[in-house]
Design an enzyme around this catalytic site. Structure first.
Site, PDB file in Angstrom:
ATOM      1  N   ARG A   1      10.692  -7.910   1.673  1.00 15.96           N
ATOM      2  CA  ARG A   1       9.492  -8.579   1.135  1.00 15.96           C
ATOM      3  C   ARG A   1       9.957  -9.546   0.066  1.00 15.96           C
ATOM      4  NH1 ARG A   1       3.624  -6.276  -0.476  1.00 15.96           N
ATOM      5  NH2 ARG A   1       3.519  -6.439   1.767  1.00 15.96           N
TER       6      ARG A   1
ATOM      7  N   ARG B   1      -0.864   0.273   9.948  1.00 14.19           N
ATOM      8  CA  ARG B   1       0.431  -0.244   9.498  1.00 14.19           C
ATOM      9  C   ARG B   1       1.521   0.769   9.849  1.00 14.19           C
ATOM     10  NH1 ARG B   1       0.912  -4.024   5.516  1.00 14.19           N
ATOM     11  NH2 ARG B   1       3.060  -4.051   6.257  1.00 14.19           N
TER      12      ARG B   1
ATOM     13  N   ASP C   1      -8.834 -12.448   2.607  1.00 13.29           N
ATOM     14  CA  ASP C   1      -7.685 -11.941   1.850  1.00 13.29           C
ATOM     15  C   ASP C   1      -7.887 -12.394   0.406  1.00 13.29           C
ATOM     16  OD1 ASP C   1      -5.183 -10.947   1.114  1.00 13.29           O
ATOM     17  OD2 ASP C   1      -4.033 -12.548   2.087  1.00 13.29           O
TER      18      ASP C   1
ATOM     19  N   CYS D   1      -6.437  -7.270   4.723  1.00 15.29           N
ATOM     20  CA  CYS D   1      -5.133  -6.581   4.713  1.00 15.29           C
ATOM     21  C   CYS D   1      -4.978  -5.664   3.517  1.00 15.29           C
ATOM     22  CB  CYS D   1      -3.998  -7.602   4.787  1.00 15.29           C
ATOM     23  SG  CYS D   1      -3.904  -8.689   3.348  1.00 15.29           S
TER      24      CYS D   1
ATOM     25  N   HIS E   1       3.174 -12.782   7.408  1.00  9.70           N
ATOM     26  CA  HIS E   1       3.073 -11.320   7.236  1.00  9.70           C
ATOM     27  C   HIS E   1       2.871 -10.706   8.637  1.00  9.70           C
ATOM     28  CE1 HIS E   1       2.689  -7.603   5.295  1.00  9.70           C
ATOM     29  NE2 HIS E   1       1.529  -7.729   4.678  1.00  9.70           N
TER      30      HIS E   1
ATOM     31  N   GLN F   1       1.589  -6.963   9.332  1.00  6.12           N
ATOM     32  CA  GLN F   1       0.169  -6.764   9.028  1.00  6.12           C
ATOM     33  C   GLN F   1      -0.710  -7.234  10.178  1.00  6.12           C
ATOM     34  OE1 GLN F   1      -1.466  -5.462   6.052  1.00  6.12           O
ATOM     35  NE2 GLN F   1      -3.074  -5.425   7.581  1.00  6.12           N
TER      36      GLN F   1
HETATM   37  N1   CP Z   1      -1.329  -5.271   3.120  1.00  2.00           N
HETATM   38  C1   CP Z   1      -0.155  -5.073   2.495  1.00  2.00           C
HETATM   39  O1   CP Z   1       0.902  -5.595   2.879  1.00  2.00           O
HETATM   40  O2   CP Z   1      -0.240  -4.218   1.442  1.00  2.00           O
HETATM   41  P1   CP Z   1       0.898  -3.946   0.341  1.00  2.00           P
HETATM   42  O3   CP Z   1       1.044  -5.204  -0.470  1.00  2.00           O
HETATM   43  O4   CP Z   1       0.352  -2.804  -0.466  1.00  2.00           O
HETATM   44  O5   CP Z   1       2.175  -3.597   1.031  1.00  2.00           O
HETATM   45  N1  NVA Z   2      -1.764 -12.891   0.764  1.00  2.00           N
HETATM   46  C1  NVA Z   2      -1.442 -11.694   0.032  1.00  2.00           C
HETATM   47  C2  NVA Z   2      -1.253 -10.544   0.962  1.00  2.00           C
HETATM   48  C3  NVA Z   2      -0.961  -9.213   0.295  1.00  2.00           C
HETATM   49  C4  NVA Z   2      -0.689  -8.118   1.272  1.00  2.00           C
HETATM   50  C5  NVA Z   2      -0.195 -11.935  -0.802  1.00  2.00           C
HETATM   51  O1  NVA Z   2       0.733 -12.581  -0.311  1.00  2.00           O
HETATM   52  O2  NVA Z   2      -0.143 -11.483  -1.946  1.00  2.00           O
END
Ligand code: CP
Ligand code: NVA
Length: 311
Positions: free
Chosen positions: A107, A298, A230, A270, A134, A137
């Site tokens: 990440r 997930r 989101d 998400c 992502h 997700q």
């Molecule tokens: N939706 C998602 O990726 O959640 P987290 O940021 O908690 O991993």
């Molecule tokens: N768009 C958001 C998604 C979090 C799961 C971010 O990147 O923070």
């Protein structure tokens, strides 16, 4: 650099439609096996390294629990507490970690960081979220839609809000799974123009799928089968929060907007959600919301992805 004898999942573009279907099918099987308490140890002895440069609840826990449930193990590697945080290069980190673990989940911020890691790692690399995409997700979201409403093919999907990493991934999903996607984003917050053009080119001549950009959320929501939103401020954009709150003020998913949608519509997010901002509690906790199944899925899709890449 090592030659590639494995696959990566950096974005949905790494999957063919058949591979996506196979992942969804396997996720359903793994979910059922879990419900029936049938043990599966397909990843016994396998090790996943998980590099986190941003916060996470769902991604971290679902990957870690998924590995354990399949008989493997996962290592949480916070970028801050490894030498990566002190400047060891991505190239060198990828080479070294490849000698210890069987796969990497990452990440990060710039998508290019993932590309470099994947290029120099001799093991599969999975995108656990970048500024651009992502994929895990959206695969979980597709699984959730299938479970509740059957195939998403030819359905009307409405994205309301920021043209962010999730919106980009939904555009790739439209190509892969075939549905009509409308994005309603305020001026200045549309998704990456290059990706929009590429997606529209890929969808040209297809009757099952399309991509439309609008600025009015009501137009996008009207008769939609699925409404998605989101956060208005993604990780890494915290300093823009006040300006974003103002720019997105007309883009809240609330009961009035949901009333425009098809009778059998679903709502997805998400998570984490910001109640009272991009979505009201009424919608998030309401009868059309499938956000908790989405979060649970997930875990199941992660296990299918891990089996595919690591076993
Ligand atoms: N939706 C998602 O990726 O959640 P987290 O940021 O908690 O991993
Ligand atoms: N768009 C958001 C998604 C979090 C799961 C971010 O990147 O923070």
């Amino acid at each position: 650099m090592t030659s590639k004898d494995h696959r990566d999942l950096l974005s949905l573009d790494d999957l063919s439609p058949a591979e996506m279907e196979q992942l969804l099918r396997r996720a359903r099987e793994l979910k059922q096996a879990r419900q029936q308490k049938i043990p599966i140890d397909s990843l016994q002895g396998r090790m996943l390294g998980m590099i986190f440069e941003k916060a996470s609840t769902r991604t971290r826990v679902s990957f870690e629990v998924g590995m354990l449930q399949l008989g493997g193990h996962a290592l949480f590697l916070s970028a801050k507490e490894t030498q990566m945080g002190r400047g060891e290069t991505l190239e060198d980190s990828a080479r070294v970690l490849s000698r210890y673990v069987d796969g990497l989940m990452v990440r990060t911020y710039a998508h290019e960081r993932l590309r470099v890691l994947a290029q120099y790692a001799s093991i599969p690399v999975i995108n656990g979220l970048s500024d651009s995409f992502h994929p895990c997700q959206v695969l979980a979201d597709l699984l959730t839609y299938q479970e509740h409403r059957g195939p998403i093919t030819q359905r009307r999907v409405a994205w309301i809000g920021d043209g962010n990493n999730m919106a980009n991934t939904w555009m790739q999903a439209a190509v892969l799974a075939g549905f009509h996607l409308t994005l309603a984003c305020p001026d200045g917050y549309q998704p990456d123009a290059g990706l929009v053009t590429l997606t529209q080119q890929r969808l040209q001549g297809r009757s099952d799928a399309s991509l439309t950009l609008v600025s009015d959320p009501v137009i996008a929501a009207t008769d939609a089968d699925l409404i998605i939103t989101d956060t208005w401020t993604s990780m890494g954009q915290e300093q823009e929060q006040q300006q974003r709150l103002a720019a997105f003020s007309g883009y809240q998913v609330n009961e009035a907007l949901m009333e425009r949608t098809a009778q059998t519509s679903l709502f997805m997010h998400c998570l984490p959600a910001h109640r009272g901002e991009e979505v009201t509690s009424e919608v998030l906790d309401g009868p059309r919301s499938v956000v908790w199944d989405e979060a649970e899925n997930r875990l199941h899709i992660q296990k299918a992805i891990l089996e595919w890449l690591l076993s």
